[in-house]
Design a protein around this motif. Structure first.
Motif, PDB file in Angstrom:
ATOM      1  N   PRO A   1       0.816  -1.217   0.000  1.00  0.00           N
ATOM      2  CA  PRO A   1       0.000   0.000   0.000  1.00  0.00           C
ATOM      3  C   PRO A   1       0.846   1.262   0.000  1.00  0.00           C
ATOM      4  N   GLU A   2       0.201   2.348  -0.334  1.00  0.00           N
ATOM      5  CA  GLU A   2       0.849   3.656  -0.261  1.00  0.00           C
ATOM      6  C   GLU A   2       1.330   3.909   1.160  1.00  0.00           C
ATOM      7  N   HIS A   3       2.517   4.465   1.281  1.00  0.00           N
ATOM      8  CA  HIS A   3       3.064   4.738   2.618  1.00  0.00           C
ATOM      9  C   HIS A   3       2.300   5.902   3.255  1.00  0.00           C
ATOM     10  N   VAL A   4       1.671   5.609   4.362  1.00  0.00           N
ATOM     11  CA  VAL A   4       0.958   6.640   5.124  1.00  0.00           C
ATOM     12  C   VAL A   4       1.365   6.500   6.590  1.00  0.00           C
ATOM     13  N   PRO A   5       1.550   7.627   7.291  1.00  0.00           N
ATOM     14  CA  PRO A   5       2.089   7.549   8.650  1.00  0.00           C
ATOM     15  C   PRO A   5       1.064   7.198   9.721  1.00  0.00           C
ATOM     16  N   ASP A   6      -0.211   7.507   9.487  1.00  0.00           N
ATOM     17  CA  ASP A   6      -1.175   7.328  10.582  1.00  0.00           C
ATOM     18  C   ASP A   6      -1.807   5.940  10.519  1.00  0.00           C
ATOM     19  N   TYR A   7      -2.075   5.398  11.687  1.00  0.00           N
ATOM     20  CA  TYR A   7      -2.540   4.025  11.835  1.00  0.00           C
ATOM     21  C   TYR A   7      -3.888   3.812  11.143  1.00  0.00           C
ATOM     22  N   ALA A   8      -4.801   4.761  11.285  1.00  0.00           N
ATOM     23  CA  ALA A   8      -6.139   4.603  10.712  1.00  0.00           C
ATOM     24  C   ALA A   8      -6.083   4.430   9.196  1.00  0.00           C
ATOM     25  N   SER A   9      -5.233   5.191   8.530  1.00  0.00           N
ATOM     26  CA  SER A   9      -5.111   5.080   7.077  1.00  0.00           C
ATOM     27  C   SER A   9      -4.467   3.757   6.674  1.00  0.00           C
ATOM     28  N   GLN A  10      -3.470   3.321   7.449  1.00  0.00           N
ATOM     29  CA  GLN A  10      -2.858   2.024   7.196  1.00  0.00           C
ATOM     30  C   GLN A  10      -3.903   0.916   7.294  1.00  0.00           C
ATOM     31  N   LEU A  11      -4.676   0.959   8.366  1.00  0.00           N
ATOM     32  CA  LEU A  11      -5.686  -0.072   8.604  1.00  0.00           C
ATOM     33  C   LEU A  11      -6.733  -0.092   7.497  1.00  0.00           C
ATOM     34  N   ALA A  12      -7.182   1.081   7.071  1.00  0.00           N
ATOM     35  CA  ALA A  12      -8.209   1.168   6.024  1.00  0.00           C
ATOM     36  C   ALA A  12      -7.721   0.527   4.729  1.00  0.00           C
ATOM     37  N   ALA A  13      -6.467   0.768   4.362  1.00  0.00           N
ATOM     38  CA  ALA A  13      -5.914   0.194   3.134  1.00  0.00           C
ATOM     39  C   ALA A  13      -5.838  -1.325   3.233  1.00  0.00           C
ATOM     40  N   PHE A  14      -5.414  -1.818   4.382  1.00  0.00           N
ATOM     41  CA  PHE A  14      -5.302  -3.266   4.552  1.00  0.00           C
ATOM     42  C   PHE A  14      -6.675  -3.936   4.596  1.00  0.00           C
ATOM     43  N   GLU A  15      -7.637  -3.279   5.173  1.00  0.00           N
ATOM     44  CA  GLU A  15      -8.971  -3.871   5.268  1.00  0.00           C
ATOM     45  C   GLU A  15      -9.601  -4.041   3.883  1.00  0.00           C
ATOM     46  N   LYS A  16      -9.281  -3.147   2.956  1.00  0.00           N
ATOM     47  CA  LYS A  16      -9.786  -3.295   1.582  1.00  0.00           C
ATOM     48  C   LYS A  16      -9.284  -4.600   0.969  1.00  0.00           C
ATOM     49  N   LEU A  17      -8.011  -4.888   1.168  1.00  0.00           N
ATOM     50  CA  LEU A  17      -7.455  -6.118   0.615  1.00  0.00           C
ATOM     51  C   LEU A  17      -8.017  -7.338   1.338  1.00  0.00           C
ATOM     52  N   ALA A  18      -8.221  -7.230   2.643  1.00  0.00           N
ATOM     53  CA  ALA A  18      -8.790  -8.343   3.396  1.00  0.00           C
ATOM     54  C   ALA A  18     -10.200  -8.675   2.912  1.00  0.00           C
ATOM     55  N   GLN A  19     -10.972  -7.663   2.596  1.00  0.00           N
ATOM     56  CA  GLN A  19     -12.324  -7.892   2.073  1.00  0.00           C
ATOM     57  C   GLN A  19     -12.274  -8.575   0.710  1.00  0.00           C
ATOM     58  N   LEU A  20     -11.310  -8.164  -0.103  1.00  0.00           N
ATOM     59  CA  LEU A  20     -11.154  -8.776  -1.420  1.00  0.00           C
ATOM     60  C   LEU A  20     -10.753 -10.246  -1.277  1.00  0.00           C
ATOM     61  N   LYS A  21      -9.894 -10.533  -0.313  1.00  0.00           N
ATOM     62  CA  LYS A  21      -9.488 -11.922  -0.072  1.00  0.00           C
ATOM     63  C   LYS A  21     -10.674 -12.772   0.363  1.00  0.00           C
ATOM     64  N   THR A  22     -11.563 -12.230   1.181  1.00  0.00           N
ATOM     65  CA  THR A  22     -12.757 -12.961   1.606  1.00  0.00           C
ATOM     66  C   THR A  22     -13.642 -13.293   0.412  1.00  0.00           C
ATOM     67  N   GLN A  23     -13.792 -12.349  -0.501  1.00  0.00           N
ATOM     68  CA  GLN A  23     -14.586 -12.591  -1.705  1.00  0.00           C
ATOM     69  C   GLN A  23     -13.931 -13.665  -2.583  1.00  0.00           C
ATOM     70  N   LEU A  24     -12.605 -13.604  -2.675  1.00  0.00           N
ATOM     71  CA  LEU A  24     -11.884 -14.576  -3.492  1.00  0.00           C
ATOM     72  C   LEU A  24     -11.982 -15.975  -2.871  1.00  0.00           C
ATOM     73  N   GLN A  25     -11.898 -16.038  -1.556  1.00  0.00           N
ATOM     74  CA  GLN A  25     -11.951 -17.315  -0.853  1.00  0.00           C
ATOM     75  C   GLN A  25     -13.308 -17.997  -1.019  1.00  0.00           C
ATOM     76  N   ALA A  26     -14.369 -17.198  -1.180  1.00  0.00           N
ATOM     77  CA  ALA A  26     -15.692 -17.773  -1.391  1.00  0.00           C
ATOM     78  C   ALA A  26     -15.754 -18.564  -2.697  1.00  0.00           C
ATOM     79  N   ARG A  27     -14.948 -18.177  -3.663  1.00  0.00           N
ATOM     80  CA  ARG A  27     -14.918 -18.894  -4.949  1.00  0.00           C
ATOM     81  C   ARG A  27     -13.865 -19.995  -4.956  1.00  0.00           C
ATOM     82  N   TYR A  28     -12.760 -19.756  -4.268  1.00  0.00           N
ATOM     83  CA  TYR A  28     -11.639 -20.689  -4.301  1.00  0.00           C
ATOM     84  C   TYR A  28     -11.233 -21.023  -2.863  1.00  0.00           C
ATOM     85  N   PRO A  29     -11.734 -22.122  -2.312  1.00  0.00           N
ATOM     86  CA  PRO A  29     -11.527 -22.427  -0.883  1.00  0.00           C
ATOM     87  C   PRO A  29     -10.065 -22.578  -0.466  1.00  0.00           C
ATOM     88  N   GLN A  30      -9.169 -22.862  -1.422  1.00  0.00           N
ATOM     89  CA  GLN A  30      -7.767 -23.019  -1.055  1.00  0.00           C
ATOM     90  C   GLN A  30      -7.090 -21.685  -0.751  1.00  0.00           C
TER      91      GLN A  30
END
Length: 245
Positions: free
Chosen positions: A178-207
Motif C-alpha cells: 500500500p501507499e506509505h501513510v504515517p497514521d494508523y487509521a489510514s494504514q488499517l483502512a488500506a489493509f482492510e480493503k485487501l482483506a475484504q477482497l481476499k474474503t470474496q476470493l476465498q468464497a470462490r476458491y476455498p484453497q
C-alpha cells in the motif's frame, strides 16, 4: 559478518516474532496464524545463515538472479534446513523461467501473461516425483499509484480464474504494497480493503488462505486487518546495501 552482527539479527527475529505473537493475542487472531517472511534482498549469505540459526525458514527475494544464487547455495550446503523461498519483486517476462524453476512461492503475479509463463515453465513434479505446483499470490495495487506494480481490483477475479485453471500453479491469495501513510487509521483502512477482497476470493476458491501484507512500519495494522504473512527486512537485517544487488 561479525559475531555481534549475527547476534543482532537473531535478537531482531526474536523481537519481531514476539511482536507478531502479541498482535495475534491483541486482535484475537489464532496463535501462529501470521507467518514471518524475512526479506533478504541484497543481504549476504552470512546474514541469512544467522537468521536460519535463529529458526527462520521463509525468505523473500526481489532480484531473480541474486535469489537463485542463494537458493542454490543453501540447497547445496544446508539442504536439511528445508527453506522456503518466496519471490516478491516485479516480474519481467524474460525472468519467469528462473522463478518457476527455483522458487516455492511467487507474491507478485499481476497479469495473465506472467501467470501463463510461470505455469508453462514450472515442472509438474519435483526431483522426488512429487507434484510440485508453484504457490501464487496476486499482487493488487490498492492505492492506484502508477508507480506501483499490481493489478486493479476489478481485474483480480479474471486473473484468479486463469491461475486456478493452470495445473502447475496453486492460487493461494493476495499481496499488496500500500501507499506509505504515517497514521494508523489510514494504514488499517488500506489493509482492510485487501482483506475484504481476499474474503470474496476465498468464497470462490476455498484453497485461498494467504494475505501477504505488512512490513516493518505497518505490521500492527496489517495483523489487525487479517494479514497471514508479514514481509520484514530492515527490522531484521538492518538497512539494505543495494551495491550488493
Amino acid at each position: 559478518m561479525t559475531c555481534s552482527h549475527q547476534t543482532i539479527i537473531q535478537k531482531n527475529i526474536e523481537q519481531i516474532s514476539q511482536q507478531i505473537h502479541e498482535a495475534e493475542l491483541r486482535y484475537s487472531r489464532e496463535p501462529h496464524s501470521v507467518q514471518l517472511l524475512a526479506v533478504s534482498k541484497t543481504k549476504p549469505i552470512e546474514a541469512l545463515q544467522a537468521a536460519i540459526d535463529a529458526g527462520q525458514r521463509r525468505f523473500g527475494e526481489n532480484y531473480v538472479q541474486e535469489g537463485v544464487d542463494k537458493i542454490q547455495h543453501f540447497e547445496q550446503h544446508y539442504s536439511q534446513c528445508k527453506l522456503e523461498w518466496h519471490f516478491i519483486g516485479p516480474i519481467q517476462s524474460n525472468k519467469t523461467r528462473l522463478i518457476a524453476e527455483n522458487f516455492d512461492w511467487v507474491h507478485s503475479v499481476d497479469r495473465e501473461k506472467i501467470a501463463q509463463r510461470l505455469n508453462d515453465q514450472r515442472g509438474e513434479r519435483n526431483q522426488n516425483g512429487e507434484k510440485n505446483p508453484l504457490q501464487v499470490l496476486i499482487q493488487v495495487n490498492t492505492s492506484g499509484e502508477t508507480s506501483k506494480s499490481g493489478t486493479n481490483h476489478d481485474q483480480v477475479f479474471a486473473l484468479a480464474e486463469l491461475i486456478n485453471a493452470l495445473p502447475n500453479l496453486t492460487l493461494r491469495g493476495l499481496m499488496s504494497i500500500p501507499e506509505h501513510v504515517p497514521d494508523y487509521a489510514s494504514q488499517l483502512a488500506a489493509f482492510e480493503k485487501l482483506a475484504q477482497l481476499k474474503t470474496q476470493l476465498q468464497a470462490r476458491y476455498p484453497q485461498v488462505d494467504t494475505l501477504s501484507m505488512g512490513m516493518s512500519g505497518d505490521i500492527q495494522a496489517a495483523i489487525e486487518a487479517g494479514s497471514t504473512m508479514v514481509r520484514i527486512g530492515t527490522a531484521i537485517f538492518g538497512q539494505r546495501d543495494y551495491q550488493n544487488k
